[in-house]
Design an enzyme around this catalytic site. Structure first.
Site, short mmCIF file in Angstrom:
data_model
loop_
_atom_site.label_atom_id
_atom_site.label_comp_id
_atom_site.label_asym_id
_atom_site.label_seq_id
_atom_site.Cartn_x
_atom_site.Cartn_y
_atom_site.Cartn_z
N PHE B 50 -6.73 -1.54 55.16
CA PHE B 50 -6.05 -0.44 55.84
C PHE B 50 -4.57 -0.73 55.97
O PHE B 50 -4.16 -1.87 56.15
CB PHE B 50 -6.66 -0.25 57.23
CG PHE B 50 -8.11 0.12 57.19
CD1 PHE B 50 -8.49 1.44 57.03
CD2 PHE B 50 -9.10 -0.85 57.27
CE1 PHE B 50 -9.83 1.79 56.97
CE2 PHE B 50 -10.44 -0.51 57.20
CZ PHE B 50 -10.81 0.82 57.05
N GLU B 51 -3.76 0.32 55.91
CA GLU B 51 -2.31 0.16 56.03
C GLU B 51 -1.89 -0.45 57.36
O GLU B 51 -0.81 -0.99 57.49
CB GLU B 51 -1.60 1.50 55.82
CG GLU B 51 -1.93 2.53 56.87
CD GLU B 51 -1.37 3.90 56.52
OE1 GLU B 51 -0.15 4.05 56.64
OE2 GLU B 51 -2.13 4.79 56.12
N THR B 52 -2.76 -0.34 58.37
CA THR B 52 -2.46 -0.93 59.68
C THR B 52 -2.54 -2.45 59.66
O THR B 52 -2.11 -3.09 60.61
CB THR B 52 -3.46 -0.39 60.72
OG1 THR B 52 -4.77 -0.39 60.11
CG2 THR B 52 -3.11 1.02 61.13
#
Lengths: 340, 254
Positions: B50-52
């Site tokens: 995930f980009e997080t």
């Protein structure tokens, strides 16, 4: 950190075991966030957004803020909804499945009451990192050929008249190292240094050393690119306790100006290891946000007519609601939480 | 054969595109569900990230945003945004990444709009914006795009180009400075499109059972080549069972 002078003061504070940076939310916001301040806030869409601080900014009726975020949902939407923000630099304004586009964010841009400049998430993060590094810009290979490069939110004259905004949104240029790293061109994005950054974290000590659990999102770079940092925390812990495992800490005390203990300070967004987001609130909020009159009701009832975050939680079901979203110790979120 | 919805079909068609050892960049909603389904069906060694920041978590429950704490449980590292985007921009790791994204508009080269309808300065409709979509579209060699098959979404000219596809086709990605690659498939509630190897124009690669090519073309503003289209096989009972019982038993996305 304002200046070298401040470092000296902080070191002196460190010598004085009685003097700490802990203060009330009202004091912290009152002291550091002013009309027209350039601010950023941490968290990401529906997780670890400093909502108690956001609500205090709204309550103090602070206006004309220039806001910088990568992806933020609930915090951005409420600050905009209350009319606190005049300019925003952003990559994503939404709440995932709860609001694929922030409702008040959308409305303010469509109505022309909010000036918005779009970057990608990576570009916003590189801009915070550049600010943290103290360099004017950083290069990336993202966004060639797109309207992120072509379309600027703030026109040239606005840029020229505001010394706090760089004179260009970004620059595309040849790779000065020729084709090194197989890149013919680079996009340069300008550094951000905010007046104040507000983050909500799991633990901090009274001097400001911070321990974030779970994904740190962009909180470390956002904090380190700010002149002043307000840390709101779930737990205030002893300095000795944090120093036992320094490898678990991310932000040193001298970056931080205010430490505010506010349990459930990210509610209604989540805080990994402590509580989940509140799907009931997030859905109710959407119904208020859809309509101007209803939104004024929301602001009166949930923000202006109360004094504190604990009263806000009380209005949303208090202890019973907190019990329903309390994180499972091993999972870090509430297993089996009703979310539809 | 059990009945199935078009959302179930879309998710399974996307899941089939994911292979073992792919690193899958997920957005919110169907994109996450497709990545979860792939792990349980066809690509158990694929890695979800995930980009997080979080990489390779155990998704016991479906996350409702990329920042959901459910993306963090039992991951190998939780990290942050800088790490996540570095992973994609850096060719050593980025070349293994498959992106899955959605958008409000798409053109025939797979360029995407997720920012505004109308004029940028005074839009008729404002959307959330790029998030990490422009970054993943700029960096990675393969990406899957989810779209609804509607005329106003498959447009001749985007109102705003948020994320680069094949730009103006041919070699234009390379000329602009972008990495080679770009979108590989577009999956809708009626069909799957791919991109021609040389012109980089979208063509119809497959249609869902009981959907005619005529109906697909009626629901797009631009023409595409349909000569390579074949019927796509529907989800099997086994695939549906995994999707419904393991991936999204609460019916949060389906």
């Amino acid at each position: 950190m304002a200046s070298f002078e401040l470092i000296i003061i902080e070191i002196q504070c460190d010598m004085n075991l009685e003097k700490t940076k802990t203060m009330s939310m009202e004091e912290a916001i009152g002291q550091y966030v002013k009309d027209g301040s350039h601010i950023s806030m941490g968290g990401f869409t529906i997780n670890r957004v400093p909502m108690a601080a956001v609500h205090e900014i709204m309550r103090q009726r602070i206006k004309q803020l220039h806001l910088y975020v990568h992806s933020n949902g609930q915090g951005v939407d409420e600050l905009i909804g209350a009319g606190c923000v005049s300019k925003i630099e952003i990559a994503y304004g939404g709440n995932g499945k709860f609001a694929s586009t922030g409702i008040r964010f959308r409305k303010a841009i469509q109505d022309g009451t909010l000036k918005c400049e779009d970057y990608s998430n990576y570009q916003m993060m590189l801009r915070f990192l550049a600010g943290a590094m103290g360099v004017p810009f950083l290069p990336t290979l993202s966004s060639f050929g797109t309207d992120i490069i072509e379309k600027w939110g703030f026109p040239k004259d606005v840029r020229e008249h505001d010394p706090k905004i760089p004179n260009k949104k970004l620059i595309v240029t040849e790779n000065p190292f020729d084709n090194w790293m197989e890149a013919s061109k680079v996009v340069l994005v300008p550094a951000i240094q905010t007046d104040v950054t507000i983050i909500h974290v799991q633990q901090a000590d009274s001097h400001g050393t911070v321990r974030i659990r779970g994904a740190n999102f962009g909180c470390i770079e956002q904090a380190k690119s700010a002149r002043h940092v307000i840390v709101t925390c779930e737990e205030l812990v002893n300095e000795e306790e944090l120093r036992k495992c320094p490898d678990h800490n991310q932000i040193p005390f001298f970056c931080v100006d205010a430490v505010v203990l506010v349990p459930h300070g990210a509610y209604p967004t989540a805080c990994y290891g402590y509580y989940d987001y509140d799907p009931v609130f997030l859905k109710n909020y959407a119904t208020y946000a859809q309509n101007d009159a209803r939104y004024r009701e929301y602001l009166d009832k949930y923000i202006y007519n109360i004094k504190s975050h604990s009263e806000f939680i009380e209005l949303n079901g208090g202890k019973k609601r907190l019990e329903a979203i309390k994180a499972d110790a091993a999972a870090g979120y509430r297993l089996g939480l009703k979310r539809n | 054969m059990e009945n199935y919805t078009s959302r179930e079909m879309m998710t399974i068609v996307a899941a089939r595109e994911i292979k073992d050892d792919d690193i899958v960049f997920c957005g919110t909603g169907m994109s996450m569900l497709a990545a979860m389904a792939a792990k349980h069906i066809s690509a158990p060694r694929s890695i979800i990230f995930f980009e997080t920041g979080p990489i390779d978590p155990v998704l016991k429950e479906l996350p409702l945003a990329v920042a959901d704490s459910r993306t963090m449980y039992n991951s190998c590292v939780t990290g942050g945004l800088i790490d996540a985007f570095n992973t994609m921009q850096n060719k050593i790791t980025g070349d293994h990444v498959v992106g899955i994204v959605g958008a409000a508009q798409i053109d025939k080269y797979g360029n995407l709009n997720s920012t505004v309808i109308g004029d940028y300065d005074k839009p008729d409709v404002r959307f959330a914006g790029s998030g990490g979509a422009c970054d993943v579209a700029s960096f990675v060699p393969r990406s899957i795009i989810f779209m609804q098959q509607e005329k106003k979404k498959f447009v001749k000219n985007l109102d705003y180009m948020t994320s680069p596809g094949h730009l103006t086709g041919g070699e234009s990605r390379k000329v602009s400075g972008l990495r080679q690659g770009g979108p590989t498939s577009v999956i809708t509630n009626m069909a799957m499109f791919k991109f021609d190897e040389f012109t980089k124009e979208m063509y119809l690669a497959g249609y869902f059972p009981e959907i005619t090519t005529g109906r697909i073309l009626e629901n797009m503003e631009f023409e595409v080549d349909i000569s390579r289209a074949r019927e796509i096989s529907p989800p099997t009972n086994g695939e549906l069972k995994i999707l419904r019982n393991i991936c999204d038993p609460q019916k949060l996305v389906l």
